[in-house]
Scaffold this active site. Structure first.
Site, PDB file in Angstrom:
ATOM      1  N   ASN A   1       0.870  -1.175   0.000  1.00  9.48           N
ATOM      2  CA  ASN A   1       0.000   0.000   0.000  1.00  9.48           C
ATOM      3  C   ASN A   1       0.909   1.229   0.000  1.00  9.48           C
ATOM      4  O   ASN A   1       1.514   1.550   1.019  1.00  9.48           O
ATOM      5  CB  ASN A   1      -0.891  -0.037   1.255  1.00  9.48           C
ATOM      6  CG  ASN A   1      -1.732   1.217   1.395  1.00  9.48           C
ATOM      7  OD1 ASN A   1      -1.811   2.024   0.483  1.00  9.48           O
ATOM      8  ND2 ASN A   1      -2.348   1.376   2.554  1.00  9.48           N
TER       9      ASN A   1
ATOM     10  N   LYS B   1       0.122   4.295  -0.331  1.00 11.34           N
ATOM     11  CA  LYS B   1      -0.514   5.490   0.265  1.00 11.34           C
ATOM     12  C   LYS B   1      -0.245   6.706  -0.631  1.00 11.34           C
ATOM     13  O   LYS B   1      -0.199   6.565  -1.845  1.00 11.34           O
ATOM     14  CB  LYS B   1      -0.024   5.674   1.706  1.00 11.34           C
ATOM     15  CG  LYS B   1      -0.200   4.394   2.534  1.00 11.34           C
ATOM     16  CD  LYS B   1      -0.010   4.594   4.002  1.00 11.34           C
ATOM     17  CE  LYS B   1      -0.203   3.263   4.728  1.00 11.34           C
ATOM     18  NZ  LYS B   1      -0.115   3.374   6.163  1.00 11.34           N
TER      19      LYS B   1
ATOM     20  N   HIS C   1      -9.506   1.481   4.513  1.00 15.98           N
ATOM     21  CA  HIS C   1      -8.250   1.604   5.268  1.00 15.98           C
ATOM     22  C   HIS C   1      -8.493   2.529   6.461  1.00 15.98           C
ATOM     23  O   HIS C   1      -9.266   3.480   6.368  1.00 15.98           O
ATOM     24  CB  HIS C   1      -7.141   2.160   4.364  1.00 15.98           C
ATOM     25  CG  HIS C   1      -5.799   2.093   5.016  1.00 15.98           C
ATOM     26  ND1 HIS C   1      -5.393   3.049   5.924  1.00 15.98           N
ATOM     27  CD2 HIS C   1      -4.802   1.185   4.938  1.00 15.98           C
ATOM     28  CE1 HIS C   1      -4.187   2.703   6.369  1.00 15.98           C
ATOM     29  NE2 HIS C   1      -3.804   1.582   5.787  1.00 15.98           N
TER      30      HIS C   1
ATOM     31  N   GLU D   1      -6.908   4.892   7.616  1.00 16.08           N
ATOM     32  CA  GLU D   1      -6.666   6.323   7.343  1.00 16.08           C
ATOM     33  C   GLU D   1      -7.882   6.948   6.665  1.00 16.08           C
ATOM     34  O   GLU D   1      -8.194   8.115   6.875  1.00 16.08           O
ATOM     35  CB  GLU D   1      -5.385   6.478   6.503  1.00 16.08           C
ATOM     36  CG  GLU D   1      -4.148   6.226   7.368  1.00 16.08           C
ATOM     37  CD  GLU D   1      -2.965   5.624   6.644  1.00 16.08           C
ATOM     38  OE1 GLU D   1      -2.918   5.657   5.401  1.00 16.08           O
ATOM     39  OE2 GLU D   1      -2.066   5.104   7.347  1.00 16.08           O
TER      40      GLU D   1
ATOM     41  N   GLU E   1      -5.538  -4.766  10.464  1.00 13.25           N
ATOM     42  CA  GLU E   1      -4.498  -3.771  10.721  1.00 13.25           C
ATOM     43  C   GLU E   1      -4.800  -3.044  12.029  1.00 13.25           C
ATOM     44  O   GLU E   1      -5.585  -2.088  12.046  1.00 13.25           O
ATOM     45  CB  GLU E   1      -4.451  -2.752   9.579  1.00 13.25           C
ATOM     46  CG  GLU E   1      -4.206  -3.372   8.224  1.00 13.25           C
ATOM     47  CD  GLU E   1      -3.610  -2.368   7.241  1.00 13.25           C
ATOM     48  OE1 GLU E   1      -2.504  -2.641   6.751  1.00 13.25           O
ATOM     49  OE2 GLU E   1      -4.223  -1.321   6.992  1.00 13.25           O
TER      50      GLU E   1
ATOM     51  N   GLY F   1       2.447   2.241  10.736  1.00 12.33           N
ATOM     52  CA  GLY F   1       3.421   3.317  10.581  1.00 12.33           C
ATOM     53  C   GLY F   1       4.127   3.689  11.872  1.00 12.33           C
ATOM     54  O   GLY F   1       4.806   4.707  11.940  1.00 12.33           O
TER      55      GLY F   1
ATOM     56  N   SER G   1       3.331  -2.157  10.215  1.00 13.02           N
ATOM     57  CA  SER G   1       4.790  -2.220  10.390  1.00 13.02           C
ATOM     58  C   SER G   1       5.393  -3.584  10.046  1.00 13.02           C
ATOM     59  O   SER G   1       6.390  -3.988  10.642  1.00 13.02           O
ATOM     60  CB  SER G   1       5.194  -1.796  11.812  1.00 13.02           C
ATOM     61  OG  SER G   1       4.737  -0.479  12.069  1.00 13.02           O
TER      62      SER G   1
END
Ligand code: PGA
Length: 255
Positions: free
Chosen positions: A9, A11, A96, A98, A168, A174, A214
């Site tokens: 991904n 992003k 996702h 985010e 996730e 991250g 991660s």
């Protein structure tokens, strides 16, 4: 279980030129027939065409990071499933964290998007996962169950082959902090059992459940060795050819 899936991904990284360079490097390293697992990259929408073009002659598939629920219309800034198909994508990441957090996508909208993606014959990589406070208060399974339930209410058992789930935990995205292999396995098993209850054993085993947060070559082997971890959705480590290829190598070794 069938093959592992390694999905990158990207992003909001890699415009068309940078995306082409990274894809060219991947294409050189992984010509057609050089791996068994499913490998997917998900560039920002403006770079999809250059990635699809650079990856011709490989077995690496391309994914979009988001789509609208309509085919076309007055939705400034959005892209649709017919558009990403036309550009050469076969996957779309949906929900996702985010997008849930920064763009207000709730469980209903995520479920609508997943349905749209699947009915239009693309594979949906549906992301689920809890926040740190939710884990601390022991609510992680409840949160993930509600996220999954919304999606399963909008699709049918026959759609199982078009569904990939990415677990996730938000606190691991991250941050350099991963879920422990035990924490990952526990949640993956919970998801598998939930699918089994809603559908059946056969269908639940057809759905790949990826871990994300991660993941990198240094921790992938332990995570991928868990029974119900079928692959990874990888952010940071997918932006360099060397680390992404390292993950493909590990998945191949474990297959
Ligand atoms: P990360 O991102 O690997 O950089 O933690 C994973 C993701 O958000 O999909």
């Amino acid at each position: 279980m069938s093959n592992f899936m390694i999905a990158g991904n990207w992003k909001m990284n890699c415009g068309p030129s940078e995306a082409k360079k990274l894809s060219d490097d991947l294409a050189k390293r992984w010509p057609s027939g050089s791996f068994q697992c499913d490998v997917v990259v998900s560039p920002p929408s403006i770079s999809i065409l250059s990635v699809v073009d650079a990856l011709k002659g490989t077995d690496i598939a391309t994914s979009a990071q988001n789509v609208h629920t309509e085919d076309s219309g007055a939705y400034t800034g959005e892209i649709s499933t017919p558009m990403v198909k036309d550009a050469g994508c076969s996957y779309v990441i949906v929900g996702h964290s985010e997008r849930r957090e920064y763009y207000g996508e709730d469980n209903d909208l995520v479920a609508e998007k997943a349905r749209k993606v699947i009915l239009d014959d693309l594979t949906a990589i549906v992301c689920v996962g809890e926040k740190l406070e939710q884990r601390k208060s022991g609510n992680q399974e409840k949160v993930v169950m509600e996220q999954l339930d919304a999606v399963l209410n909008k699709i049918t058992i026959d759609h199982a082959p078009k569904l990939v789930i990415a677990y996730e935990p938000i606190w691991a995205i991250g941050t350099g902090e991963t879920a422990s292999p035990k924490q990952a396995q526990e949640m993956h098993l919970f998801i598998r059992n939930f699918l089994k209850e809603r559908w059946n054993e056969k269908r639940s085993s057809e759905v790949k459940i990826l871990y994300g947060g991660s993941m990198k070559p240094a921790n992938a082997e332990e995570l991928l060795s868990q029974n119900d971890v079928d692959g990874g959705l990888i952010g940071g480590a997918s932006l360099k050819e060397e680390s992404f290829s390292g993950l493909i190598e590990i998945a191949e070794k474990l297959s």
